[in-house]
Design an enzyme around this catalytic site. Sequence first.
Site, PDB file in Angstrom:
ATOM      1  CG  ASP A 194      31.264  28.738  37.687  1.00  0.00           C
ATOM      2  OD1 ASP A 194      30.544  28.630  36.686  1.00  0.00           O
ATOM      3  OD2 ASP A 194      30.853  29.155  38.790  1.00  0.00           O
TER       4      ASP A 194
ATOM      5  CD  GLU B 187      30.332  30.524  33.027  1.00  0.00           C
ATOM      6  OE1 GLU B 187      29.128  30.472  32.729  1.00  0.00           O
ATOM      7  OE2 GLU B 187      30.732  30.477  34.205  1.00  0.00           O
TER       8      GLU B 187
END
Length: 743
Positions: A413, A466
Site C-alpha cells: 500500500d 500501489e
Amino acid sequence: MNSIVRKQSTLQHYGPQVNALQRGCFKDPFSFLGTHSISETKSEVRCYMPGAGKVSLKLGEQRLECARYSESDLFIADVNSKDMGTYQFVVDYGEYEIICDDVYSFESSLDDSAMYLFNEGTLEHAYRHLGAHFIELSGKQGVRFSVWAPNASSVSVIGEFNHWQKSQHFMRFHPASGVWDLFIPELTQGQCYKFAITTLSGEVLEKADPFAFKMQQAPGTASVLQIRPPAIALTKEMQAQRVKRNAIDAPISIYEVHLGSWQREAGDRYLNYRELAQRLIGYVIEQGFTHIQLMPISEFPFDGSWGYQPVGLFAPTSRFGGLDDFRYFVEQCHLKNIGLLIDWVPGHFPSDPHGLHCFDGTHLFEHADARQGFHPDWNTYIYNYDRPEIRSFLVANAMYWLEEFAIDGLRVDAVASMLYLDYSRKEGQWIPNCYGGRENLGAIECLKQVNLRSYANNPGIMMVAEESTAWPGVTRQVDQDGLGFGYKWNMGWMNDSLHYMQRDPLYRQHHHHELTFSMVYAFSENYVLPLSHDEVVHGKGSLLEKMPGDDWQKFANLRAYYAFMWAHPGKKLLFMGGEIAQRSEWNHDQSLDWHLLEHISHQGVQRTISQLNKVYTSEPALHQLDNDPRGFSWIDSQNAQQSIFSFIRFAKKASDYVVVISNLTPTVYHDYCIGVPSAGEFKVILNTDEEALFGSGVHVVALTEQVISTVATASHGHQHSIKLSLPALATIYLKKVSDEPIN
C-alpha cells in the site's frame, strides 16, 4: 513435607532496590532477584511478590519460610549454598495458595547472533526471536518474552497471569541489542499480555507486543499468547500451480475483497474464515477470477480504517475467527488453485497508545522530526526506514505472511508515500536527503530488501506496488536499479479511463486521448489495471453511478468499459460489488447489496464479468504478452468523432489474435468496415450488447453462428477487412477461427 522456619540472618540494606521494585522500575532484576551468594556458605533467594501474605521456598522435601523485608513485598530466604538445587515458591495470598517457579532462575535463551542481525537490519525471520514464544527451557514449558526497547529504563511483562502488575515480572536487558527478555513458565495459550515500559522520564507506557501473533479485538488493546503452528507447506503440485498462475504471461484476474462487508449473516454478523472459505472461494471460482486480494487483515483497532491503520502486523484479525480458521481459509485457496494476495501496509502506522508510537518513550519506530515522521493526510506516523531494526521488522513481517501461510504475494500500500520525502507536503514541510534530493533513500532500500528476500525465499510469488507516480523501474529488478516489484498498479490508466467514461458520450470525442494515452507507457512496467475500493468511497459513488445517461445506458457503459479493460494490456483487479453493479457507494459497515441480483440488469453485469474472465483466461492473446509491445496493435486509435476504439491483441504465436472494438456512443453503426491482419473467418466471442447481458441484442453479424469472413478490401493499413454492425455503447471481441473465408 517438613515445614521449617529458618531464622533469617541480618538483612542487608535493600532500601534502594525495594524502592525501585515498588515503583515498577528495575533495569537489572537478575542482579538482585533470584539466588545470590552472600558468603562462601550462604545464599539468599529473593523474590518480589506484591499482595502475598507470606512466601515459602519449596526446596526438595523441605519448605523454608521466607522473611518479609521490612513491610515491603520483598521476601528473602537464607539457604545453605550446599543445599541449593531446584526450588519453587509457595505463595500464600490468604484466600488461595500457588506454587510457582522463580523466573529469575532461568538463563536467557535469546540468540545473540540473531540479535546482531536484527541490529544490522538483516534478520528476515525476526518474528521467530522477538515477541512471545512457547518454548521449553531447563526442562520447563513456558513462554519467552522479548521486546526491542533500547531507551527504556525498565520493562516488565504484565498480563492476566500476574494481575497486570508491572512489578511482578521485570525483564532482563541486553545492552548490546537493546532487547529485553524473560522466560515465564507454565503460561497457557489465550492469556492476554502487554509490556509495561518505564521511560527515562519515569512515565509508564503499556504497549502491545509488536510481534504478537494474536491481538484482542477493539476495545481491547492487549496481545494474546498464541502458539505459532508449523508453516503451511505447499505440495509440489501446488508450488507448480503458484508459479504458473502468477507468471507474467498468465491470465491474472483479481477480486479485491473487504471480508467484513462482502456478505453478512442475519443480525449483521460477520462471516467467519471457515464460512468465507466456502462461500467466497466458491463464488470467485464461479465468476472465473484467478486471485483474491484481501484488504489488510493485520489486526487493526478501528473498523473505519478498513485495516489500513494496523497495530498488530503479525496477527491476522480475529474479527473472523482464530489463527487456525485463517489458516483453513488460506489452505482452501491453495487446494482450489486460487491465488491469494494480502494488502500490506509498511508505509505508516496509527497513533493508538498501545501501538508503536513513542514505543519506549522515544521516537523508536518513527522519525522524531514531524517533517519526516508524520503523515499530514492520514494523521499517522511514518517508519524510520533508516534504522536497521525497522528494516528487520518490516522484512520479517513480509516473510511472515509469505512463508508461514504460503500466500501468493503482497500488494504494498501507498508506495508513493514511502518513496518521496515531499509526498503531500508543501515547501518547507520536508527535509531533503543527504544529497539534497526528495527521494527517501531508507524507504527505497527497505522496499528493495523486502522484494529481494521475498522472491528469493518464495519462488512463484507476486509483489505488487500501489505506486501512483512516474517513478522509473518499479518492476525492474533490483540489480538493474529497480525496486524489484513484480507488478505495479496502473493508476494513470484508471484515472484517465474513468474520467472518460464519466463524460456524456456527446463530449467524449473531445477527450479521445484519455483512452488512448495509456498505450504510450503500457509496457514501461508490468501493470495491473485496478478498479479498487478507492474508486467507490468518499463521495465518489459506485462505478455504475459514474456512468452517464439513463439506467439502460449506465449499464451498457459499464459493460462496455469492463470489456475494454479486460482487453487492455495489463492484469485485472476489480473491487467486490463492481461485478454486480452495486448502485450505492461501498459501505464497510454493511453487506454488499446482493438483492440487486433479482434484476436482469444487475445479473447482466455479473454475467458479463463471468464471460470476460472465461474469455480472458482461455484466450492467450488477451494475456500472454501483457508486458510486450508485440502483444498490442491499434487498428484505429484516431476515430474520435465516432468514439470508436479498435485494436488487436496478439498471443506469443502471432497468428493467434483477438480483434477488439469498443463503440462508446449510443449510436449503432451498421456496415462498419475494419481492417484485419489476415484473411480468414472470424467469430464473435464476446458482445456486451447481448440480450442475456441486458443489452439491446444488436447482432454483430447476421449469421446465427456469429461468424464473418474477410474481404480483400484494404482498410486501416491492412490488406483485408470485415464489415459488421457495432452495437451502441458496447465492446465486441472477434477471434480468428479459420484461415479460409466462408464461401
